[in-house]
Design a protein around this motif. Structure first.
Motif, PDB file in Angstrom:
ATOM      1  N   SER A   2       1.175   1.489  -8.793  1.00 55.23           N
ATOM      2  CA  SER A   2       1.532   0.081  -8.792  1.00 55.23           C
ATOM      3  C   SER A   2       1.746  -0.436  -7.372  1.00 55.23           C
ATOM      4  O   SER A   2       1.941   0.328  -6.438  1.00 55.23           O
ATOM      5  N   THR A   3       1.711  -1.743  -7.250  1.00 54.21           N
ATOM      6  CA  THR A   3       1.968  -2.389  -5.968  1.00 54.21           C
ATOM      7  C   THR A   3       3.158  -3.324  -6.128  1.00 54.21           C
ATOM      8  O   THR A   3       3.465  -3.773  -7.234  1.00 54.21           O
ATOM      9  N   GLN A   4       3.800  -3.606  -5.012  1.00 56.65           N
ATOM     10  CA  GLN A   4       4.936  -4.520  -4.987  1.00 56.65           C
ATOM     11  C   GLN A   4       4.580  -5.707  -4.098  1.00 56.65           C
ATOM     12  O   GLN A   4       4.347  -5.529  -2.905  1.00 56.65           O
ATOM     13  N   VAL A   6       5.206  -8.926  -1.776  1.00 59.10           N
ATOM     14  CA  VAL A   6       6.236  -9.478  -0.904  1.00 59.10           C
ATOM     15  C   VAL A   6       5.721 -10.817  -0.400  1.00 59.10           C
ATOM     16  O   VAL A   6       4.590 -10.906   0.076  1.00 59.10           O
ATOM     17  N   GLN A  76       0.808  -6.977  -0.322  1.00 60.48           N
ATOM     18  CA  GLN A  76       0.812  -6.113  -1.501  1.00 60.48           C
ATOM     19  C   GLN A  76       1.122  -4.711  -1.012  1.00 60.48           C
ATOM     20  O   GLN A  76       0.288  -4.085  -0.358  1.00 60.48           O
ATOM     21  N   ALA A  82       6.020   0.481  -1.599  1.00 60.00           N
ATOM     22  CA  ALA A  82       6.644  -0.440  -2.555  1.00 60.00           C
ATOM     23  C   ALA A  82       8.146  -0.189  -2.641  1.00 60.00           C
ATOM     24  O   ALA A  82       8.926  -1.125  -2.844  1.00 60.00           O
ATOM     25  N   MET A  83       8.562   1.061  -2.441  1.00 58.95           N
ATOM     26  CA  MET A  83       9.993   1.371  -2.466  1.00 58.95           C
ATOM     27  C   MET A  83      10.720   0.774  -1.265  1.00 58.95           C
ATOM     28  O   MET A  83      11.937   0.634  -1.284  1.00 58.95           O
ATOM     29  N   ALA A  85      10.147  -2.304  -0.093  1.00 55.22           N
ATOM     30  CA  ALA A  85       9.857  -3.744  -0.125  1.00 55.22           C
ATOM     31  C   ALA A  85      10.969  -4.575   0.507  1.00 55.22           C
ATOM     32  O   ALA A  85      10.694  -5.476   1.307  1.00 55.22           O
ATOM     33  N   LYS A  86      12.216  -4.305   0.174  1.00 56.06           N
ATOM     34  CA  LYS A  86      13.328  -5.110   0.711  1.00 56.06           C
ATOM     35  C   LYS A  86      13.449  -4.973   2.228  1.00 56.06           C
ATOM     36  O   LYS A  86      13.548  -5.990   2.919  1.00 56.06           O
ATOM     37  N   GLU A  89      10.491  -6.783   3.791  1.00 53.64           N
ATOM     38  CA  GLU A  89      10.679  -8.239   3.698  1.00 53.64           C
ATOM     39  C   GLU A  89      11.684  -8.712   4.744  1.00 53.64           C
ATOM     40  O   GLU A  89      11.464  -9.722   5.417  1.00 53.64           O
TER      41      GLU A  89
END
Length: 107
Positions: A2-4, A6, A76, A82-83, A85-86, A89
């Motif tokens: 999967s992708t996350q 932002v 993406q 992805a872990m 992401a925060k 960002e």
């Protein structure tokens, strides 16, 4: 895998053309913002900059949409990134506007 996604908006007061020019002048700096370095390829399509960033064994697809008063950043993050992401960002919010600074090397 999967992708996350932002999404970060970077406000500016430069106008679309000047913001685009400054990003074009500074895109070479992107790799230095990434711990451990990265390989960055990019292509402009009108006021949209498509980026492919390879770092830490991962590839991130990103897009910057330059508008009159905003630069909209879309990433993406795949798999392991992805872990993060925060923090990614947060870094984009704090350092992303550096792409809008005047590149003083040419002056």
């Amino acid at each position: 895998m999967s992708t996350q996604p932002v999404h970060v908006d970077l406000p500016h007061k430069l106008g679309r053309a000047e913001a685009r020019r400054r990003i074009a002048d500074n895109v070479h700096k992107l790799a230095s913002f990434i711990p451990g370095g990265a390989s960055v390829t990019h292509e402009w399509q009108g006021d949209r900059l498509d980026l492919n960033i390879a770092a830490m064994g991962q590839v991130v697809d990103a897009r910057l949409d330059v508008e009159d008063a905003l630069v909209r950043c879309h990433l993406q993050l795949p798999g392991l990134l992805a872990m993060l992401a925060k923090p990614i960002e947060a870094a984009l919010r704090s350092k992303g506007s550096d792409l809008l600074l005047e590149d003083r090397r040419k002056k």
